[in-house]
Design a protein around this motif. Sequence first.
Motif, PDB file in Angstrom:
ATOM      1  N   GLY A  37       0.337  -1.044   0.094  1.00 22.55           N
ATOM      2  CA  GLY A  37      -0.148  -0.024  -0.223  1.00 22.55           C
ATOM      3  C   GLY A  37       1.226   0.969   0.131  1.00 22.55           C
ATOM      4  O   GLY A  37       0.180   2.376   0.209  1.00 22.55           O
ATOM      5  N   ALA A  38       2.304   1.202   0.166  1.00 22.21           N
ATOM      6  CA  ALA A  38       3.090   2.792  -0.047  1.00 22.21           C
ATOM      7  C   ALA A  38       3.546   2.948  -1.542  1.00 22.21           C
ATOM      8  O   ALA A  38       3.776   4.301  -1.235  1.00 22.21           O
ATOM      9  CB  ALA A  38       4.439   1.701   0.594  1.00 22.21           C
ATOM     10  N   ALA A  39       2.800   2.430  -2.506  1.00 23.27           N
ATOM     11  CA  ALA A  39       3.171   2.473  -3.627  1.00 23.27           C
ATOM     12  C   ALA A  39       2.208   2.084  -4.464  1.00 23.27           C
ATOM     13  O   ALA A  39       1.726   1.162  -4.374  1.00 23.27           O
ATOM     14  CB  ALA A  39       4.278   2.703  -4.444  1.00 23.27           C
ATOM     15  N   LEU A  40       2.122   2.818  -5.909  1.00 22.76           N
ATOM     16  CA  LEU A  40       1.596   3.007  -7.114  1.00 22.76           C
ATOM     17  C   LEU A  40       1.802   2.696  -8.369  1.00 22.76           C
ATOM     18  O   LEU A  40       2.858   3.225  -8.984  1.00 22.76           O
ATOM     19  CB  LEU A  40      -0.117   3.865  -7.173  1.00 22.76           C
ATOM     20  CG  LEU A  40      -0.929   4.373  -5.845  1.00 22.76           C
ATOM     21  CD1 LEU A  40      -1.756   5.378  -5.589  1.00 22.76           C
ATOM     22  CD2 LEU A  40      -1.713   2.569  -5.752  1.00 22.76           C
ATOM     23  N   ALA A  41       1.584   1.451  -9.372  1.00 25.18           N
ATOM     24  CA  ALA A  41       2.309   2.150 -10.480  1.00 25.18           C
ATOM     25  C   ALA A  41       1.010   1.994 -11.769  1.00 25.18           C
ATOM     26  O   ALA A  41       0.175   1.492 -12.224  1.00 25.18           O
ATOM     27  CB  ALA A  41       3.116   0.191 -10.944  1.00 25.18           C
ATOM     28  N   LYS A  42       1.849   2.327 -12.710  1.00 23.04           N
ATOM     29  CA  LYS A  42       0.410   2.866 -13.841  1.00 23.04           C
ATOM     30  C   LYS A  42       0.066   1.287 -14.360  1.00 23.04           C
ATOM     31  O   LYS A  42       0.832   0.433 -14.864  1.00 23.04           O
ATOM     32  CB  LYS A  42       0.813   4.156 -14.796  1.00 23.04           C
ATOM     33  CG  LYS A  42       0.470   5.730 -14.595  1.00 23.04           C
ATOM     34  CD  LYS A  42      -0.784   5.407 -14.838  1.00 23.04           C
ATOM     35  CE  LYS A  42      -1.068   7.560 -14.821  1.00 23.04           C
ATOM     36  NZ  LYS A  42      -0.394   7.898 -16.079  1.00 23.04           N
ATOM     37  N   ALA A  43      -1.525   1.310 -14.091  1.00 24.54           N
ATOM     38  CA  ALA A  43      -1.557  -0.011 -15.355  1.00 24.54           C
ATOM     39  C   ALA A  43      -1.378   0.428 -16.491  1.00 24.54           C
ATOM     40  O   ALA A  43      -1.556   1.247 -17.466  1.00 24.54           O
ATOM     41  CB  ALA A  43      -3.106  -0.376 -14.330  1.00 24.54           C
TER      42      ALA A  43
ATOM     43  N   ALA B 298       1.519   9.817  -5.848  1.00 22.49           N
ATOM     44  CA  ALA B 298       1.127   9.135  -7.041  1.00 22.49           C
ATOM     45  C   ALA B 298      -0.473  10.318  -7.300  1.00 22.49           C
ATOM     46  O   ALA B 298      -0.848  10.144  -8.637  1.00 22.49           O
ATOM     47  CB  ALA B 298       0.466   7.607  -7.379  1.00 22.49           C
ATOM     48  N   VAL B 299      -1.180  10.063  -6.166  1.00 22.36           N
ATOM     49  CA  VAL B 299      -2.661  10.922  -6.013  1.00 22.36           C
ATOM     50  C   VAL B 299      -1.858  11.928  -5.949  1.00 22.36           C
ATOM     51  O   VAL B 299      -3.389  12.515  -6.057  1.00 22.36           O
ATOM     52  CB  VAL B 299      -2.519   9.866  -4.593  1.00 22.36           C
ATOM     53  CG1 VAL B 299      -3.277   8.182  -5.091  1.00 22.36           C
ATOM     54  CG2 VAL B 299      -2.674  10.801  -3.550  1.00 22.36           C
ATOM     55  N   ALA B 300      -1.469  12.989  -6.217  1.00 20.51           N
ATOM     56  CA  ALA B 300      -0.969  14.411  -5.282  1.00 20.51           C
ATOM     57  C   ALA B 300      -1.829  14.688  -7.053  1.00 20.51           C
ATOM     58  O   ALA B 300      -2.551  15.858  -6.227  1.00 20.51           O
ATOM     59  CB  ALA B 300      -0.039  14.819  -5.872  1.00 20.51           C
ATOM     60  N   PRO B 301      -2.194  14.691  -8.229  1.00 23.43           N
ATOM     61  CA  PRO B 301      -2.709  15.647  -9.265  1.00 23.43           C
ATOM     62  C   PRO B 301      -4.451  15.363  -8.805  1.00 23.43           C
ATOM     63  O   PRO B 301      -5.528  15.854  -9.456  1.00 23.43           O
ATOM     64  CB  PRO B 301      -2.142  14.830 -10.245  1.00 23.43           C
ATOM     65  CG  PRO B 301      -0.969  13.926  -9.705  1.00 23.43           C
ATOM     66  CD  PRO B 301      -1.418  13.301  -8.273  1.00 23.43           C
TER      67      PRO B 301
END
Length: 559
Positions: free
Chosen positions: A465-471, A487-490
């Motif tokens: 849950g600490a990171a995201l990657a574009k699918a 990643a969620v800032a925008p």
Amino acid sequence: MLHFSPLKLKGAAPYGYLRRSAGSSVIAALLVGLFIVEILIFAREQNIWLDETTQLSGISLKFGEMLRWLVGADPNPDRLGVPEDRMPPLSYVMDWSWLHLHGASEIGFRLFHSVFVIGGICCLAIVQWRELGGPAALVSLGFLVLSPKLIQTGVEIRAYPILLALSCVQTAIFLRLVARSPKIDLKLLLLFVVICLAAVYTHFYGIVSSCAFFVGLGLAFLRRPAALVRIVSVFAIVAAGAIPLWLFISGAAQVPLYVPTSATAPTVVDTSIFRYAGYGLKLVGDAANMVSTPAAALFFGGTVVLVGASIFAAAIRVKNGSPRPFDWLIAVVISGVLATIAASLIASKFDPLKPSYSIWLMAPISVLVGAGASFSSGFGLWDRLGKNVAAGALLTGAAAATYLFLSHASMFVHGPEDFVRALYDKAKVPKAIIYEPGAAWGWSFVPLQYSRPGEVIQYEGRDDGAALAKAAGGRDAVPAPQELGTAVAPYQALLLTDIRLRTYHDISRCLNGPTACPEFPRGVIERALMNTGKWRKAETHRKFGIYDSQITVLYRTEN
């Protein structure tokens, strides 16, 4: 006084028979009409799902580019943003033609494919009427039209409806060929060659079906050397005609297996007896047939009894030297099943036991069901009661499963694309979809890539849950993960999406009581975001079914 005897015409049916035949014809027409209604109901519910996006994307190419893409010669195979396909070209050619004649309407494509299934079933029913008689043909027709499996297949924008229709025609021609023994009709045999080649170029399992039918023909004419020579000769024509298919087979071998998460991965290593028993049940049934235990017992029990009676009767007739044309379909079914099981023991890149691949077997099995219902053994209990009870059980169980399937059709659609897309369109902008770790995200990601190309932003959550990657899909390289906050800032809105694959057990429990539905665990991405204090939970939506989906909508609390 003169007495006149009633006029007797050679071959004329008695009046009572004609009345019964007319009644059976009306019932047959009603059954076909019912199937059309079933198709229309489910066609409106079905979502565009993962495999369909591949077909619909492929036919959007120019004709030559589409063929190069199918054989693996496209220099940029990932430009469509969907998984590549491993399919012969005929269904693509037909859909490409439909697209350029009638446009890209989803419901149009579904009804176009359903026409093949309806036509194939009608063709087979007509021939069965001649070989088995009206009542038995009605049992066989009921077995097909009261089938959730066939309703789903009938509206798929894939090769399977066409493969099933061709199998119905193969079965019908097979019966007519064997019925004309000891001679074999060369014109009919050449028509059979054309249909077999069409099946081969529709789906790779068309090779299995065509070979199985030729095995049956060879056994039926084994003691007729002249006919057997003709059969072997035309089989050689089919084999020669299938040689160009190697281009598509080699192209398919280069296609990477698209498994965007372990939740969608096929199981190809289990060789237990339970796997093969399950395959046997799935040849004729579907998850919808299993939801109600009484309906499942009636349907599968009736099917097993009637097919068993058909095999028993065929064994007696073969022993007595008087087999009927439909008896040889047993060899067709056995050889097709054994070939598929043998492939499952050596295949490593795909699952040969996938039920949709063997959809062609529904046609010959339906004839065996009808043959079992027409079998008169000489034992009064079976002839007066047994076969009628078995046929009644089969049709009652099938009708119950079909009613359950259509009344809860949204539970059996092949993905959550409509559900996810509707909530995404409703959310505030800027927005993004985030798939929780463990979600079967490919079933939503790929259809959204097709329906909203370049518009929908989708992320895959990492396990901690600490990171995201574009699918990403196909052969696309997975982008480097970003720290969650970055990643969620925008975005002002996030759709935290979880998708779990459920079984008929889960559906059965949920239908018995909403509190018995399996729960979604709280997502690690949701927990991590809520702990920051910068997001609030606005709403949670769920669509329960085979592709169980839950979306939690978060809105940013800070400016």
